[in-house]
Design an enzyme around this catalytic site. Structure first.
Site, short mmCIF file in Angstrom:
data_model
loop_
_atom_site.label_atom_id
_atom_site.label_comp_id
_atom_site.label_asym_id
_atom_site.label_seq_id
_atom_site.Cartn_x
_atom_site.Cartn_y
_atom_site.Cartn_z
N PRO A 14 0.79 -1.23 0.00
CA PRO A 14 0.00 0.00 0.00
C PRO A 14 0.82 1.29 0.00
CG PRO A 14 -0.70 -1.46 1.78
CD PRO A 14 0.39 -2.15 1.05
N ASN A 15 0.36 2.20 -0.79
CA ASN A 15 0.90 3.58 -0.88
C ASN A 15 2.24 3.69 -1.60
OD1 ASN A 15 -1.34 4.77 0.56
ND2 ASN A 15 -0.49 3.82 2.40
N ARG A 22 5.12 10.88 -2.62
CA ARG A 22 4.69 10.68 -1.24
C ARG A 22 5.83 11.04 -0.29
NH1 ARG A 22 4.54 4.66 1.49
NH2 ARG A 22 3.62 5.32 3.44
N TYR A 27 10.83 9.16 1.68
CA TYR A 27 10.88 8.07 0.70
C TYR A 27 11.61 8.43 -0.59
CZ TYR A 27 7.42 6.06 3.83
OH TYR A 27 6.79 5.56 4.94
N ASN A 76 8.18 -5.32 -0.08
CA ASN A 76 7.97 -4.17 0.80
C ASN A 76 6.46 -4.11 1.02
OD1 ASN A 76 7.65 -1.78 2.15
ND2 ASN A 76 8.98 -0.58 0.80
N ALA A 79 2.68 -0.48 5.19
CA ALA A 79 2.13 -0.51 6.55
C ALA A 79 1.58 -1.88 6.93
CB ALA A 79 1.03 0.55 6.67
N HIS A 82 3.23 -4.09 9.56
CA HIS A 82 3.04 -3.91 11.01
C HIS A 82 1.68 -4.41 11.48
CE1 HIS A 82 6.40 -1.37 10.02
NE2 HIS A 82 5.64 -0.50 9.37
N ASP A 89 1.48 -15.46 7.13
CA ASP A 89 1.07 -16.85 6.84
C ASP A 89 1.31 -17.21 5.38
OD1 ASP A 89 0.33 -17.38 9.43
OD2 ASP A 89 -1.83 -17.23 9.08
N GLU A 100 12.50 -9.08 3.04
CA GLU A 100 11.71 -7.90 3.42
C GLU A 100 12.55 -6.64 3.18
OE1 GLU A 100 11.21 -7.69 7.69
OE2 GLU A 100 9.58 -6.22 7.54
N HIS A 102 12.45 -2.27 3.48
CA HIS A 102 11.81 -0.99 3.79
C HIS A 102 12.75 0.13 3.36
CE1 HIS A 102 8.56 -2.89 5.83
NE2 HIS A 102 9.44 -3.64 6.47
N ILE A 103 12.20 1.09 2.69
CA ILE A 103 12.99 2.22 2.18
C ILE A 103 13.50 3.06 3.34
CG2 ILE A 103 12.83 4.34 0.80
CD1 ILE A 103 10.54 2.81 -0.77
N SER A 104 12.61 3.35 4.27
CA SER A 104 12.99 4.18 5.42
C SER A 104 13.48 3.30 6.56
CB SER A 104 11.77 4.99 5.88
OG SER A 104 10.76 4.12 6.37
N ARG A 109 11.71 5.45 13.45
CA ARG A 109 10.45 6.19 13.28
C ARG A 109 9.48 5.84 14.43
NH1 ARG A 109 8.46 5.56 7.27
NH2 ARG A 109 7.10 7.25 7.98
N ARG A 113 5.97 1.29 13.99
CA ARG A 113 6.69 0.74 12.83
C ARG A 113 7.82 -0.20 13.24
NH1 ARG A 113 4.64 3.98 8.63
NH2 ARG A 113 4.17 6.07 9.39
C1 DQA Z 1 7.77 1.42 4.50
C2 DQA Z 1 7.71 1.65 6.00
C3 DQA Z 1 6.29 1.44 6.53
O1 DQA Z 1 6.25 1.68 7.91
C4 DQA Z 1 5.34 2.39 5.84
O2 DQA Z 1 4.03 2.13 6.28
C5 DQA Z 1 5.43 2.31 4.36
C6 DQA Z 1 6.74 2.26 3.75
C7 DQA Z 1 9.15 1.76 3.91
O3 DQA Z 1 9.45 1.30 2.81
O4 DQA Z 1 9.93 2.47 4.53
O5 DQA Z 1 4.42 2.40 3.65
O6 DQA Z 1 7.51 0.04 4.24
#
Ligand code: DQA
Length: 153
Positions: A14-15, A22, A27, A76, A79, A82, A89, A100, A102-104, A109, A113
């Site tokens: 998502p997102n 964004r 990011y 990735n 959210a 979390h 599963d 896995e 994560h960019i940030s 944070r 998270r």
């Molecule tokens: C994220 C970190 C997540 O906490 C956040 O909800 C995202 C992006 C990252 O790539 O840093 O949507 O997965």
């Protein structure tokens, strides 16, 4: 002419379709499509595919579909990392190794998270290294695949 001897799928949750627009301070300013075009050009021996969805069920369906044939998956989950036991599963249910990303740096944070439901069922996690994390994950999966093929052969 080159031989593409392995399949790796990158999945964004998502997102992450909004990358580049964004919260660029967190990011970055690059869209994922632009980054992915560059990555494919750099990694011509790997069949790289990309899937993004804002819907948990679509991400589950993609993991089920690709998880029995892909040589590796970079995920990735945004959210959903979390919150989603269902994603954890699905990762447990498939044989493909999942990394896995994560960019940030999620650990620097908000505290919500800091916990990942998927970390324990992934091979490992790359966190806080920006978009480079995807390339590092693909490289690691590629090395792992070649090591495994050598052992088998
Ligand atoms: C994220 C970190 C997540 O906490 C956040 O909800 C995202 C992006 C990252 O790539 O840093 O949507 O997965």
């Amino acid at each position: 002419m080159y031989i593409q001897d392995m399949n790796i799928l990158i999945i964004n949750g998502p997102n992450l379709n909004l990358l580049g627009r964004r919260e660029p301070a967190i990011y970055g300013a690059h869209s994922f499509d632009d980054y992915f075009t560059g990555l494919k050009a750099q990694m011509q021996t790997i069949r790289l595919e990309y899937f993004q969805s804002n819907h948990e069920g679509a991400l589950l369906d993609k993991l089920h579909e690709a998880g029995f044939t892909a040589d590796g998956i970079v995920l990735n989950a945004g959210a959903l990392t979390h919150t989603s036991i269902a994603l954890a599963d699905a990762i447990s249910a498939i044989p493909a190794p999942v990394v896995e990303v994560h960019i940030s740096n999620v650990h620097a944070r908000e505290s919500f998270r800091h916990h990942s439901y998927i970390a324990a069922v992934c091979e490992g996690s790359i966190v806080g290294l920006g978009l480079e994390g995807y390339r590092l994950a693909v490289e690691w999966l590629s090395r792992r695949h070649h090591k495994a093929s050598k052992l088998e052969g």
